[in-house]
Design a protein around this motif. Structure first.
Motif, PDB file in Angstrom:
ATOM      1  N   ARG A 169       0.825  -1.203   0.000  1.00 18.21           N
ATOM      2  CA  ARG A 169       0.000   0.000   0.000  1.00 18.21           C
ATOM      3  C   ARG A 169       0.868   1.267   0.000  1.00 18.21           C
ATOM      4  NH1 ARG A 169      -5.176   0.234   2.836  1.00 18.21           N
ATOM      5  NH2 ARG A 169      -6.374  -1.688   2.526  1.00 18.21           N
ATOM      6  N   ALA A 170       1.942   1.260   0.771  1.00 14.38           N
ATOM      7  CA  ALA A 170       2.821   2.428   0.808  1.00 14.38           C
ATOM      8  C   ALA A 170       3.407   2.702  -0.571  1.00 14.38           C
ATOM      9  CB  ALA A 170       3.923   2.224   1.843  1.00 14.38           C
ATOM     10  N   ALA A 171       3.783   1.633  -1.266  1.00 14.23           N
ATOM     11  CA  ALA A 171       4.305   1.805  -2.627  1.00 14.23           C
ATOM     12  C   ALA A 171       3.217   2.357  -3.551  1.00 14.23           C
ATOM     13  CB  ALA A 171       4.841   0.476  -3.152  1.00 14.23           C
ATOM     14  N   ASP A 172       1.973   1.902  -3.364  1.00 10.56           N
ATOM     15  CA  ASP A 172       0.858   2.446  -4.155  1.00 10.56           C
ATOM     16  C   ASP A 172       0.711   3.945  -3.920  1.00 10.56           C
ATOM     17  OD1 ASP A 172       0.261  -0.087  -5.110  1.00 10.56           O
ATOM     18  OD2 ASP A 172      -1.442  -0.409  -3.764  1.00 10.56           O
ATOM     19  N   LEU A 173       0.789   4.364  -2.669  1.00  7.88           N
ATOM     20  CA  LEU A 173       0.618   5.785  -2.335  1.00  7.88           C
ATOM     21  C   LEU A 173       1.718   6.640  -2.963  1.00  7.88           C
ATOM     22  CD1 LEU A 173      -0.433   5.231   1.380  1.00  7.88           C
ATOM     23  CD2 LEU A 173      -1.849   6.370  -0.352  1.00  7.88           C
ATOM     24  N   SER A 174       2.950   6.178  -2.886  1.00  8.89           N
ATOM     25  CA  SER A 174       4.048   6.924  -3.508  1.00  8.89           C
ATOM     26  C   SER A 174       3.888   6.995  -5.022  1.00  8.89           C
ATOM     27  CB  SER A 174       5.387   6.274  -3.157  1.00  8.89           C
ATOM     28  OG  SER A 174       5.692   6.476  -1.788  1.00  8.89           O
ATOM     29  N   PHE A 175       3.446   5.890  -5.621  1.00  5.17           N
ATOM     30  CA  PHE A 175       3.232   5.862  -7.070  1.00  5.17           C
ATOM     31  C   PHE A 175       2.152   6.865  -7.476  1.00  5.17           C
ATOM     32  CE2 PHE A 175       0.572   3.876 -10.469  1.00  5.17           C
ATOM     33  CZ  PHE A 175       1.417   4.166 -11.532  1.00  5.17           C
ATOM     34  N   VAL A 176       1.064   6.935  -6.711  1.00  2.00           N
ATOM     35  CA  VAL A 176      -0.016   7.856  -7.039  1.00  2.00           C
ATOM     36  C   VAL A 176       0.446   9.305  -6.896  1.00  2.00           C
ATOM     37  CG1 VAL A 176      -2.291   8.694  -6.303  1.00  2.00           C
ATOM     38  CG2 VAL A 176      -1.876   6.240  -6.565  1.00  2.00           C
ATOM     39  N   LEU A 177       1.253   9.596  -5.898  1.00  2.00           N
ATOM     40  CA  LEU A 177       1.781  10.958  -5.766  1.00  2.00           C
ATOM     41  C   LEU A 177       2.628  11.309  -6.991  1.00  2.00           C
ATOM     42  CD1 LEU A 177       2.049  13.533  -4.135  1.00  2.00           C
ATOM     43  CD2 LEU A 177       3.983  12.498  -2.912  1.00  2.00           C
ATOM     44  N   THR A 178       3.418  10.358  -7.467  1.00  3.70           N
ATOM     45  CA  THR A 178       4.207  10.587  -8.683  1.00  3.70           C
ATOM     46  C   THR A 178       3.296  10.861  -9.880  1.00  3.70           C
ATOM     47  OG1 THR A 178       6.021   9.192  -7.883  1.00  3.70           O
ATOM     48  CG2 THR A 178       5.875   9.539 -10.259  1.00  3.70           C
ATOM     49  N   GLN A 179       2.237  10.080 -10.005  1.00  3.84           N
ATOM     50  CA  GLN A 179       1.308  10.247 -11.120  1.00  3.84           C
ATOM     51  C   GLN A 179       0.594  11.592 -11.044  1.00  3.84           C
ATOM     52  OE1 GLN A 179       2.714   7.760 -13.013  1.00  3.84           O
ATOM     53  NE2 GLN A 179       0.655   7.714 -13.895  1.00  3.84           N
ATOM     54  N   LEU A 180       0.269  12.033  -9.849  1.00  2.00           N
ATOM     55  CA  LEU A 180      -0.363  13.343  -9.698  1.00  2.00           C
ATOM     56  C   LEU A 180       0.585  14.456 -10.129  1.00  2.00           C
ATOM     57  CD1 LEU A 180      -2.217  12.861  -6.283  1.00  2.00           C
ATOM     58  CD2 LEU A 180      -3.261  13.010  -8.551  1.00  2.00           C
ATOM     59  N   GLY A 181       1.874  14.278  -9.838  1.00  2.00           N
ATOM     60  CA  GLY A 181       2.861  15.252 -10.292  1.00  2.00           C
ATOM     61  C   GLY A 181       2.945  15.291 -11.808  1.00  2.00           C
ATOM     62  N   ARG A 182       2.918  14.137 -12.440  1.00  2.00           N
ATOM     63  CA  ARG A 182       2.955  14.075 -13.902  1.00  2.00           C
ATOM     64  C   ARG A 182       1.701  14.716 -14.495  1.00  2.00           C
ATOM     65  NH1 ARG A 182       2.684   9.190 -16.241  1.00  2.00           N
ATOM     66  NH2 ARG A 182       3.803   9.969 -18.072  1.00  2.00           N
ATOM     67  N   LEU A 183       0.570  14.452 -13.851  1.00  2.00           N
ATOM     68  CA  LEU A 183      -0.683  15.034 -14.311  1.00  2.00           C
ATOM     69  C   LEU A 183      -0.625  16.554 -14.210  1.00  2.00           C
ATOM     70  CD1 LEU A 183      -4.205  13.714 -13.341  1.00  2.00           C
ATOM     71  CD2 LEU A 183      -3.654  16.116 -13.052  1.00  2.00           C
ATOM     72  N   ASP A 184      -0.100  17.054 -13.105  1.00  2.00           N
ATOM     73  CA  ASP A 184      -0.022  18.508 -12.919  1.00  2.00           C
ATOM     74  C   ASP A 184       0.902  19.150 -13.950  1.00  2.00           C
ATOM     75  OD1 ASP A 184      -0.433  21.002 -11.289  1.00  2.00           O
ATOM     76  OD2 ASP A 184       1.736  20.788 -11.070  1.00  2.00           O
ATOM     77  N   ARG A 185       1.974  18.468 -14.309  1.00  2.00           N
ATOM     78  CA  ARG A 185       2.932  19.019 -15.278  1.00  2.00           C
ATOM     79  C   ARG A 185       2.429  18.923 -16.716  1.00  2.00           C
ATOM     80  NH1 ARG A 185       6.329  16.189 -11.741  1.00  2.00           N
ATOM     81  NH2 ARG A 185       6.488  14.421 -13.203  1.00  2.00           N
ATOM     82  N   GLY A 186       1.305  18.257 -16.919  1.00  2.00           N
ATOM     83  CA  GLY A 186       0.744  18.168 -18.258  1.00  2.00           C
ATOM     84  C   GLY A 186       1.300  17.020 -19.069  1.00  2.00           C
ATOM     85  N   GLU A 187       1.991  16.064 -18.433  1.00  2.00           N
ATOM     86  CA  GLU A 187       2.493  14.915 -19.180  1.00  2.00           C
ATOM     87  C   GLU A 187       1.350  14.054 -19.686  1.00  2.00           C
ATOM     88  OE1 GLU A 187       5.631  12.817 -17.182  1.00  2.00           O
ATOM     89  OE2 GLU A 187       6.399  14.660 -16.251  1.00  2.00           O
ATOM     90  N   THR A 188       0.201  14.160 -19.024  1.00  2.00           N
ATOM     91  CA  THR A 188      -1.043  13.586 -19.539  1.00  2.00           C
ATOM     92  C   THR A 188      -2.078  14.707 -19.536  1.00  2.00           C
ATOM     93  OG1 THR A 188      -1.677  12.880 -17.306  1.00  2.00           O
ATOM     94  CG2 THR A 188      -0.555  11.266 -18.676  1.00  2.00           C
ATOM     95  N   ALA A 189      -2.834  14.839 -20.611  1.00  2.00           N
ATOM     96  CA  ALA A 189      -3.825  15.914 -20.704  1.00  2.00           C
ATOM     97  C   ALA A 189      -4.892  15.724 -19.636  1.00  2.00           C
ATOM     98  CB  ALA A 189      -4.452  15.908 -22.093  1.00  2.00           C
ATOM     99  N   ASP A 190      -5.127  16.777 -18.878  1.00  2.00           N
ATOM    100  CA  ASP A 190      -6.067  16.648 -17.769  1.00  2.00           C
ATOM    101  C   ASP A 190      -6.562  18.026 -17.353  1.00  2.00           C
ATOM    102  OD1 ASP A 190      -6.785  14.327 -15.581  1.00  2.00           O
ATOM    103  OD2 ASP A 190      -6.748  16.333 -14.666  1.00  2.00           O
ATOM    104  N   PRO A 191      -7.839  18.146 -16.945  1.00  2.00           N
ATOM    105  CA  PRO A 191      -8.349  19.440 -16.495  1.00  2.00           C
ATOM    106  C   PRO A 191      -7.638  19.991 -15.261  1.00  2.00           C
ATOM    107  CG  PRO A 191     -10.151  17.922 -16.976  1.00  2.00           C
ATOM    108  CD  PRO A 191      -8.886  17.127 -17.024  1.00  2.00           C
ATOM    109  N   LEU A 192      -6.997  19.104 -14.475  1.00  2.00           N
ATOM    110  CA  LEU A 192      -6.308  19.539 -13.263  1.00  2.00           C
ATOM    111  C   LEU A 192      -4.852  19.917 -13.508  1.00  2.00           C
ATOM    112  CD1 LEU A 192      -7.785  17.020 -10.670  1.00  2.00           C
ATOM    113  CD2 LEU A 192      -8.016  19.501 -10.595  1.00  2.00           C
ATOM    114  N   THR A 193      -4.402  19.847 -14.751  1.00  2.00           N
ATOM    115  CA  THR A 193      -3.030  20.240 -15.064  1.00  2.00           C
ATOM    116  C   THR A 193      -2.782  21.686 -14.630  1.00  2.00           C
ATOM    117  OG1 THR A 193      -2.844  18.709 -16.925  1.00  2.00           O
ATOM    118  CG2 THR A 193      -1.392  20.634 -16.940  1.00  2.00           C
ATOM    119  N   GLY A 194      -1.696  21.875 -13.902  1.00  2.36           N
ATOM    120  CA  GLY A 194      -1.333  23.194 -13.427  1.00  2.36           C
ATOM    121  C   GLY A 194      -2.078  23.652 -12.188  1.00  2.36           C
ATOM    122  N   ARG A 195      -2.959  22.783 -11.649  1.00  2.47           N
ATOM    123  CA  ARG A 195      -3.763  23.181 -10.485  1.00  2.47           C
ATOM    124  C   ARG A 195      -3.422  22.376  -9.229  1.00  2.47           C
ATOM    125  NH1 ARG A 195      -8.232  26.043 -11.836  1.00  2.47           N
ATOM    126  NH2 ARG A 195      -8.020  26.756  -9.678  1.00  2.47           N
TER     127      ARG A 195
END
Length: 496
Positions: free
Chosen positions: A313-339
């Motif tokens: 579970r801890a590894a899952d949580l760290s992975f999701v935080l990484t994915q949220l960072g990628r989402l914010d940077r726009g590496e995947t198109a998303d309405p939350l990019t930059g927010r």
């Protein structure tokens, strides 16, 4: 701000009336059924009018409810009415045919009437005990949007399966500050994106805790205050993120009331389904993964198993935080990019999810704060934490695991940042999730705080902690926490 406002469920008449947990038609059927029973005891002149009116009301209610779906709580009401119907109609039919009316002696009729009234009364009681949950109105200035994403970690094999090509996949539900939706916007279901998913998850949760599925059939009917895929709130502000791990066999939505409250105050909450651990996880391709992980009941065995479970579970949580960072940077198109402000991130969890949050924070310093909702810390190495930590615990009783508080205290004392332990009088283990909204208020299971106070307590204490640690607001945190229970503060360097 936490008053419950009645809202339509599925756009149907299963709307919940605050405090009664019954729809208008269900409420109408109950006095109709009672009137059929009571008609036999009324003066002769009043009996025909009361019988006809009660029968018409009951028949209309039963017909409409059969179309929209009769909840099991209404079956004793309809059964009591059906048993009373022959004695109520018999005098009317005999009068129409000119035959003399026949009535049983009162001492023969009384036990049957009492039994029918008893049957009818169990309906409202059952509806109160197992209601369709009604979620507290979020008190923040933002409306709340929600959506579900699925991410696969290409670098991590799935250890729960034998396929060496299988990679770890997690399903994450996001609650975020949103623009206000039109008045008629459909509210998100509680347990899933679709009715099928909601019922699949509800049935799996019932099996996990050993309840017959029909008892909680109101839960998948529930609607929350979120709107799926609602536009993100206007402006350019960035929102701190809060990751959440549910309890053993729990699901990502188990703390929806809490998640919506945080989102309404400007946080993005990302709650995880952990496949093969959560009761049921419905993947994007339609597959349903049910839990393989289960407690043995042996404390020593569960301690060893828990170490492995929390590591995954801890590894899952760290992975999701990484994915949220990628989402914010726009590496995947998303309405939350930059927010998303992943530089201000908290990790939280309930039960074993709380222990997993502690474990994740130990090994990932990107997490800036930790919230443990009555979770046992499993890490055998006792590595210190370095983030402010809030631990909410149930009332300590003779039945509490004797290792729990000493282990938790050791973790908090060795933290290099200030930690807080709040023991909540009247709280039980399930107080810290949505369960008080839809399960019978049995104190040993849900605590004695009630359906309104339980979600309010969790939201108020954790929101104050997050505002202090992630937003650095100069709130009187200790005063806020102390108002809800017995507070112990552990300052860095003070390990006594």
């Amino acid at each position: 701000m936490w008053h419950r406002v009645p809202r339509p469920q599925d756009g149907r008449v299963t709307e919940i009336i605050t405090g009664l947990s019954m729809s208008p038609l269900e409420l109408l059927a109950v006095p109709g059924a009672v009137a059929l029973v009571v008609a036999r005891w009324l003066p002769r002149a009043a009996r025909p009018r009361v019988t006809i009116a009660a029968g018409a009301v009951l028949a209309l209610s039963a017909i409409v409810l059969s179309v929209v779906g009769i909840r099991w709580q209404m079956l004793p009401v309809l059964t009591g009415a059906a048993l009373a119907l022959p004695s109520a109609l018999s005098p009317l039919l005999r009068r129409r045919t000119g035959r003399p009316a026949w009535r049983a002696r009162w001492w023969l009729a009384l036990p049957g009437s009492v039994a029918c009234i008893g049957l009818i009364a169990t309906g409202p009681v059952a509806a109160w005990a197992f209601p369709v949950p009604v979620f507290p109105e979020p008190s923040g200035r933002f409306a709340v949007g929600t959506r579900v994403v699925q991410w696969t970690d290409p670098h991590r094999p799935e250890t729960a399966t034998a396929d060496p090509r299988d990679r770890r996949t997690v399903v994450v539900q996001l609650w975020y500050p949103a623009r206000k939706s039109p008045a008629g916007a459909q509210r998100a279901r509680y347990l899933g994106r679709t009715e099928h998913e909601a019922r699949t998850v509800s049935d799996a949760l019932a099996r996990h805790v050993g309840l017959p599925g029909f008892l909680v059939d109101g839960v998948p009917r529930a609607r929350t205050h979120s709107v799926f895929n609602a536009p993100v709130a206007g402006g350019s502000g960035r929102f701190p993120v809060v990751l959440f791990s549910p309890g053993l066999g729990g699901v990502r939505t188990q703390n929806t009331a809490w998640a919506e409250e945080l989102a309404s105050h400007g946080y993005v909450v990302a709650a995880l389904d952990h496949p093969y651990d959560s009761a049921a996880v419905v993947l994007a391709d339609g597959r349903t993964i049910t839990a393989k992980v289960t407690s043995t009941g042996d404390p020593d065995k569960d301690e060893k198993l828990g170490i492995g479970w929390t590591a995954v579970r801890a590894a899952d949580l760290s992975f999701v935080l990484t994915q949220l960072g990628r989402l914010d940077r726009g590496e995947t198109a998303d309405p939350l990019t930059g927010r998303l402000d992943t530089g201000r991130a908290a990790v939280t969890g309930h039960s074993i999810g709380g222990g997993s949050a502690v474990q994740a924070a130990r090994q990932d310093r990107r997490f800036d704060a930790v919230i443990d909702l009555d979770g046992y810390p499993y890490d055998p190495t006792s590595r210190p934490l370095h983030q402010p930590t809030l631990a909410l615990t149930q009332a300590i009783t003779p039945d509490t695991d004797p290792r729990y508080i000493p282990r938790l205290t050791k973790v908090l004392k060795h933290n290099t940042a200030t930690s807080y332990r709040l023991t909540v009088p009247g709280a039980a283990h399930l107080t810290f999730m949505d369960a008080p909204l839809y399960l019978p208020p049995v104190p040993s299971i849900l605590g004695s705080l009630g359906r309104t106070e339980s979600p309010h307590l969790v939201a108020a204490t954790t929101l104050a902690f997050l505002d202090t640690t992630l937003r650095h607001r100069p709130d009187a945190l200790t005063a806020v926490l102390s108002a809800y229970g017995d507070l112990t503060v552990y300052h860095p360097g003070n390990r006594r």
